[in-house]
Scaffold this active site. Structure first.
Site, PDB file in Angstrom:
ATOM      1  CD1 TRP A   1      -2.815   1.566   0.787  1.00  0.00           C
ATOM      2  CD2 TRP A   1      -1.146   2.336   2.163  1.00  0.00           C
ATOM      3  NE1 TRP A   1      -3.206   3.007   1.046  1.00  0.00           N
ATOM      4  CE2 TRP A   1      -2.404   3.483   2.314  1.00  0.00           C
ATOM      5  CE3 TRP A   1      -0.255   2.803   3.082  1.00  0.00           C
ATOM      6  CZ2 TRP A   1      -2.339   4.573   2.853  1.00  0.00           C
ATOM      7  CZ3 TRP A   1      -0.350   3.877   3.701  1.00  0.00           C
ATOM      8  CH2 TRP A   1      -1.359   4.791   3.686  1.00  0.00           C
ATOM      9  CG  HIS A   2       3.569   2.366   3.223  1.00  0.00           C
ATOM     10  ND1 HIS A   2       2.854   1.420   3.883  1.00  0.00           N
ATOM     11  CD2 HIS A   2       3.201   3.487   3.904  1.00  0.00           C
ATOM     12  CE1 HIS A   2       2.683   1.684   5.105  1.00  0.00           C
ATOM     13  NE2 HIS A   2       3.005   2.902   5.122  1.00  0.00           N
ATOM     14  N   GLY A   3       3.813   1.787  -1.475  1.00  0.00           N
ATOM     15  CA  GLY A   3       4.426   2.106  -2.609  1.00  0.00           C
ATOM     16  C   GLY A   3       4.641   0.803  -3.613  1.00  0.00           C
TER      17      GLY A   3
END
Length: 542
Positions: A324-326
């Site tokens: 989700w972060h990257g």
């Protein structure tokens, strides 16, 4: 940033006073707030306004259909369609390039020259945050945890600019009910809001950005050119930087929301004072932690289906949380480290419970070894001769193979027993609190290396430099950097009551003195920023 600093300050002052004037008339205030929020979001790229408008319309439509449809099967179909649409948008904009890069790399590895075509797709700012908020709204409506919101209420919630681009992840049931409550500028906690904004600016400008420019960026951009000491301090520097940077944004967002009459949930609670990864995730980005728990970990089964399934669910949750972060393998590895650590903690907790942890009389590692193997009974062969007394070369070979197999099994048992003893010695020992704190901090800091590095190879290059960089001169660890690092990390251990006492003292000042003091503070901050401006917040990229 979406806005330059001065431009945003002017924008917010105008919006705040207009909001105060329109608060008594919700029919005017709600469209006004949606309009200014869309203007804020489209300032950097007006084409992306259509994306958030589409998200608002499609999710409100899905929630409406779910509410008004009595058939459970059709309601579930609408829910799945809405979630798939949200994740599809997130996937196209955020993960298409990651997918094609991974596929092309795999094709090159096996010698196939058939690359998947690439598309240049701009990543919309904040898409991860407003997508997660939209999913939580539709799911809550489906489970009757929250009633269908009015269209304008949901539009205000989904587009509200203080938390639109980088959180905190505010749920509909935390925000929308506040729209029904009367709000007056006379009842606003102005001192608390200004205190949060000032603290956020200090953390961002004086701590995070300084650590980034003077220490972290030089080391991570070229890890092979710096000493082991510079590299070690840079790892600590990024640990401090990402906290100061992200908590600064959420503090400012919470403060701005206060000035507009809204309360946001807390997002940080001294995370580096945690004594375990579970404790860390109860303190770090708390709104994301609760979202992952309620909308991913628990639906996967949580801890209800046995220890092994619990470990799998923890690992999946953190791997997806990392992704989700990257869109990069570095974030997957970062999530994997936390998933592994959380699983180990869960196993250790169960192990302590099973072994009677807390009662020394029940814990005796000397008796944890398996009993020595009993002699094997002699087995009679078809010729009436036992294997222990072979009578032919074939029987001798069988005896040798049998003993080798037995020795291998016994060796495996002995290895397992030794590993169990070592694990028990670690898990069952009553470690001091400071040891647990340092172990947690070290794990989190090393995991941040993958989070910060541009690639997996760059991350390992940083780790390698800790070993091979002792011959290099130390050039980046200056007294200024060390002072900023100590202040940034040391602030984690200042009691919350100290901040509350400081805020209370400021609140006793006349409001004119508070206004003049805050204005002077902004002038000083602007002078320190200079012409280079403020670097974008780290979480704007997510």
């Amino acid at each position: 940033m979406i806005f330059p600093t001065i431009d945003f300050a002017a924008f917010f002052v105008v919006v705040m006073f207009a909001s105060w004037l329109l608060m008594p008339n919700p029919r005017l205030w709600k469209p006004f707030m949606v309009a200014v929020s869309l203007f804020f979001y489209g300032y950097a790229n007006w084409r992306l306004v259509a994306l958030i408008v589409f998200s608002i319309v499609i999710n409100q439509l899905a929630a409406t259909v779910i509410t008004r449809t009595p058939r459970r099967r059709f309601r579930k179909t609408v829910l799945i369609t809405a979630i798939a649409t949200n994740l599809g948008l997130l996937g196209v904009f955020k993960y298409f390039g990651f997918f094609t890069d991974s596929v092309n790399e795999a094709l090159r590895t096996i010698g196939l020259g058939m690359p998947v075509p690439m598309l240049a797709i701009a990543l919309p700012i904040g898409i991860s945050f407003f997508t997660f908020q939209a999913i939580s709204y539709v799911v809550d409506v489906y489970h009757d945890d929250f009633k269908l919101a009015k269209p304008w209420d949901y539009a205000v919630y989904a587009s509200f600019f203080p938390h639109l681009v980088a959180g905190p992840i505010v749920r509909a049931r935390e925000f929308i009910p506040q729209l029904a409550k009367p709000r007056s500028p006379r009842n606003l906690p102005i001192t608390a809001a200004l205190f949060l904004i000032a603290g956020g600016l200090i953390k961002k400008i004086l701590l995070a950005d300084l650590l980034a420019t003077r220490l972290v960026d030089p080391v991570f951009n070229s890890p092979g050119n710096h000493s082991a000491i510079d590299t070690f301090v840079a790892i600590l520097g990024y640990t401090a930087q990402i906290y100061c940077d992200f908590s600064a944004y959420t503090d400012i967002a919470i403060g701005l929301a206060m000035l507009l009459g809204f309360r946001f949930p807390q997002n940080f609670n001294r995370p580096y004072a945690a004594i375990g990864l579970q404790d860390f995730w109860r303190r770090w980005h708390m709104t994301l932690s609760r979202w992952l728990r309620d909308y991913l970990y628990i639906p996967l089964g949580g801890s209800r289906k046995g220890p092994r399934r619990t470990y799998i669910n923890l690992m999946l949750t953190m791997l997806l949380g990392g992704l989700w972060h990257g869109a990069a393998w570095t974030f997957v590895l970062w999530g994997g480290i936390h998933g592994t650590g959380l699983s180990f903690e869960r196993w250790a907790t169960k192990r302590r419970a099973d072994r009677g942890y807390g009662n020394p009389s029940k814990v005796d590692l000397r008796n944890s070894r398996d009993e020595p193997p009993k002699p094997r009974p002699e087995v009679e062969t078809s010729g009436g001769v036992t294997r222990s007394q072979p009578a032919a070369s074939g029987a001798i070979r069988l005896e040798v193979l049998d003993r080798l197999g037995t020795a291998r099994v016994e060796a495996q048992k002995l290895t397992t027993t030794r590993l169990t003893e070592i694990a028990d010695a670690i898990v069952l020992r009553p470690w001091p609190r400071w040891v647990l704190l340092l172990a947690t901090f070290a794990t989190v800091s090393l995991a941040w290396v993958f989070f910060r590095a541009d690639s997996v190879s760059d991350a390992f290059a940083v780790f390698w430099q800790l070993i091979a960089g002792w011959a290099e001169p130390t050039t980046l660890v200056t007294p200024t950097v060390l002072v900023v690092l100590v202040v940034a990390l040391g602030s984690q251990f200042v009691p919350r009551k100290s901040w509350q006492l400081m805020e209370a003292r400021v609140s006793r000042l006349p409001w004119i003195a508070q206004g003049i003091g805050f204005g002077a503070f902004l002038v000083v901050m602007n002078a320190m920023i200079g012409q280079q401006g403020v670097a974008p917040f780290i979480y704007f990229a997510f």
